[in-house]
Scaffold this active site. Structure first.
Site, mmCIF file in Angstrom:
data_model
loop_
_atom_site.group_PDB
_atom_site.id
_atom_site.type_symbol
_atom_site.label_atom_id
_atom_site.label_comp_id
_atom_site.label_asym_id
_atom_site.label_seq_id
_atom_site.Cartn_x
_atom_site.Cartn_y
_atom_site.Cartn_z
ATOM 1 N N ALA A 129 0.667 -0.537 0.015
ATOM 2 C CA ALA A 129 -0.430 0.223 0.187
ATOM 3 C C ALA A 129 0.759 1.385 -0.067
ATOM 4 C CB ALA A 129 -0.966 0.037 0.914
ATOM 5 N N GLU A 130 0.784 1.787 -0.651
ATOM 6 C CA GLU A 130 1.826 3.406 -1.345
ATOM 7 C C GLU A 130 1.625 4.334 -0.051
ATOM 8 O OE1 GLU A 130 -0.395 2.505 -3.338
ATOM 9 O OE2 GLU A 130 -1.429 4.182 -4.433
ATOM 10 N N ASN A 131 0.619 3.664 0.762
ATOM 11 C CA ASN A 131 0.868 5.062 2.120
ATOM 12 C C ASN A 131 1.693 4.517 2.872
ATOM 13 O OD1 ASN A 131 -1.370 3.113 2.221
ATOM 14 N ND2 ASN A 131 -1.979 3.667 3.918
ATOM 15 N N SER B 133 8.394 4.496 1.038
ATOM 16 C CA SER B 133 7.364 4.213 0.572
ATOM 17 C C SER B 133 7.316 4.184 -1.171
ATOM 18 C CB SER B 133 6.237 4.317 0.558
ATOM 19 O OG SER B 133 4.954 3.266 -0.815
#
Lengths: 223, 233, 223, 233
Positions: free
Chosen positions: C51-53, C93
């Site tokens: 998850a790019e967060n 990330s």
């Protein structure tokens, strides 16, 4: 003039350099004389020492038997932890340095000049040992303080009109602290701010290639 | 997912002559002892090493130097290895010296998909020769490029078989950033654990960066400069 | 030809997209159809979802009562942890994404063209919601797979000779998976590799503005 | 060393109209609730906000938007705040949209002393307009510049009075990088502890980056999209 041993000179420089510290300062102490500064932190002042290999909150040498191979400073000496210390990678460490978060960087020098140029990493024709983190530190710290003996072992000036040796950084030095004096690098040139009690302004100038400006009478340097 | 390799020898078995390899460690703190030993045993040659320094005589990268395996080295400091000093004096060795922070940032850039960046370190010095210089806010900066490797050898304290790594104290140093910058990253750990054991909030190197992991053996963890205080009586 | 509900179309696309996965793959699943792919991971295959967060090892939605405000995916939905998961900052990330460490990025699209150009973030004259992480993902992932309905709700082609909408990325798409076909973007153009059993090559072409290359008879797409 | 400030109000008391402020958080996860509330109470105006998004109506940055305090916003996504949507439609608000990774890296660059870097994100798109484009290895990259702020508001799980911070799960997001990029970084934590309590190997934000720290109160920690599975019977 008193003749001091090298050890006494180094202690004198370190003691005076410690007066540049202030409560809450984050500092990087280079190898050699700068390392000694930690011994003279004034009472009531808490500073946090950074080791550029990846630590904030470097403590004193460990007690015998408590050395830890995983816990060293940038001089590769075993050290200890202080409460509130933390660790980070080399990339994060130099992001911290380059980003201007270190208030004070103390380094030794081979030569400094009146433009604040610094040479402390290599002598042409001699073995190049590498610059390590010095170029990053002088480029990144908010204030760079050079701590060194005023002249070479042979008595030659190290504070010059222009450095002869290859630069570590250009216009980076803000203050020079030696066994004879405290000198501030300004746009006008080198200002002699303090001299040790056992010498004269004339002697300091004679041991200095660059012209020293004296806009106000120099204070007596604490020794 | 299991990235565990049974031995250091197996982990380095495919490294060819002429490979470019990054080595974690600062001095001899946090170095991949087992992987270096396995590579020395294979006697591959022409290796281009990247590491902050070359350790000391008889340990760490010093062993590869003594075995004549190294074609060139890129780092920030060489002063603590006497054999290296003499090789440099006799000009029988190629060394590329880079400011330590620039070295770290070039490696980070390689891992982070940044082909180049500007840094103030070295502006106006020999280091700037031949490099693009550009002013930002009236101050000169050098353009520096990403530094990649074929392999990275890293040493962590603990790791799991998915490749997640945790380092200990200042043994972290260049290891995490090097883990990101090679085509193949090989990790050795003092303790190999099952996934889920390491605190997910405290993992330093996410497993995505690690391709092979081994349980290291018989760590020497030598100390280069043992400095101590007397225990008060 | 079968008439599928939108939900069936989306499931069909996600199920086929899941066949692109392989054991040990690190993947990023975008919002919408890509999120559904997690439901169809083939047996015996373990993939790690990013998850790019700031998370690797994203698990399914939490059981009721176990939602954690500190644990969300990039779609801001509550999720759970899988063993071996880890957390990192947004900067770390996207270093991971930009640095080519994500093997597969699945995204939706408004338009894709025969050069592999992608448009999925804005429509001129309409409200701009922002590109979020899409531009970084398509620039950084090693393979970009577009998962979308073959045509718009009105039946207009979305696979075009050239995109009309503003680009998200140039020459980034490698594979297009729709409710009708699997299309590979090559230097020669769009190659029709698979068609669903309930349609014809002619129908797929008629629903596609770009010319489809058919160097070999298309396989039947698993539905 | 004690960076503790007694209240959120005291921590934001000197923030002037027109300041540029970074806000940690992704959606409403990991946002500095207390500091935002204190700033809203002060009704400073003309604030230039930097944050991934603007949260939702009635919470997070949405509160500042509703109070008319924001002059411009820099972020990657705005779609979840309806008031913001309407302000944008009526063109009564300036927004600067940046790819999320470029936003994070520009903020990191500011903290890391990198004035500019090259990135592939957005090459060939509208985002590239007016920017320097340069090829590396035959691929186009955009030159992007460091993004600084006057203040950064960050939210951590635990912190100590020297400013060391630890984040929890995905509430980490933009917080650590923003902490490095402002002249003054103000942190709020769910639990304030004494130095030495936090594991030195597990600290995410070293105290050097934090200038003020407060113990937060009454955390709402709202959930934007509650998605769950049924517990198997």
């Amino acid at each position: 003039m008193t003749h001091l041993t090298d050890q006494k000179k180094r202690e004198r420089i370190a003691r005076r350099a410690a007066l540049e510290l202030y409560d809450g300062a984050y500092v990087n102490l280079g190898i050699g004389i700068p390392t000694l500064i930690a011994n003279y932190v004034p009472a009531g002042i808490a500073v946090v020492c950074q080791a550029e290999n990846g630590m904030l909150g470097v403590g004193p040498y460990p007690f015998e038997g408590q050395e830890d191979a995983d816990l060293i400073n940038a001089g590769k000496e075993t050290v200890s932890e202080l409460p509130g210390c933390c660790y980070f990678s080399s990339a994060d460490s130099f992001a911290m340095i380059r980003g201007g978060h270190i208030a004070l960087s103390f380094l030794g020098a081979m030569e400094v000049d009146e433009l604040g140029n610094l040479a402390n990493w290599t002598i042409p024709g001699k073995l190049v040992k590498g610059m390590g983190g010095a170029m990053d530190l002088v480029a990144g710290a908010r204030r760079v303080v050079v701590t060194m003996e005023h002249t070479s072992k042979k008595g030659a000036p190290k504070i010059l009109h222009r450095c002869n040796l290859p630069f570590t950084g250009i216009a980076v030095v803000e203050t020079i602290i030696t066994d004879l004096a405290v000198i501030r690098v300004t746009k006008q040139g080198l200002v002699l701010e303090e001299v040790v009690p056992d010498t004269t302004v004339e002697h300091v100038q004679s041991a200095t290639e660059a012209a020293l400006l004296i806009p106000a009478p120099p204070r007596i340097m604490a020794v | 997912m299991n990235k565990t390799v049974t031995s250091a020898a197996a982990a380095v078995a495919d490294i060819p002559n002429g490979a470019t390899i990054m080595f974690g460690g600062f001095g001899i703190c946090g170095i991949p002892e087992n992987l270096i030993a396995a590579l020395v045993a294979r006697r591959v040659t022409g290796i281009h090493t990247i590491g902050n320094d070359m350790g000391i005589d008889g340990f760490g990268l010093g062993l590869m130097l003594e075995a004549g395996m190294i074609a060139s080295h890129t780092g920030s400091y060489v002063g603590d290895n006497k054999l290296l000093e003499s090789l440099l004096v006799s000009r029988s060795f190629t060394i590329n010296l880079i400011p330590q922070g620039t070295l770290a940032e070039r490696i980070r850039a390689a891992g982070a998909g940044i082909p180049a960046f500007y840094t103030p370190a070295g502006a106006g010095t020999q280091i700037a020769e031949g490099k693009e210089i550009r002013e930002f806010n009236g101050r000169p900066y050098l353009l520096e490029h990403a530094l990649h490797a074929d392999f990275a050898f890293v040493k962590a304290w603990r790791g799991d078989r998915m490749g997640n790594l945790v380092y200990r104290k200042t043994a972290r140093n260049f290891n995490p950033v090097m883990a990101t910058a090679a085509r193949v990253t090989i990790a050795e750990v003092e303790e190999l654990v099952e996934p889920g054991v390491l605190d997910p909030d405290a993992i330093h190197t996410p497993g995505i960066y690690v391709h092979r992991i081994i349980q290291g053996e018989r760590y020497e963890k030598r100390i280069e400069r043992r400095t101590v205080r007397k225990v008060p009586a």
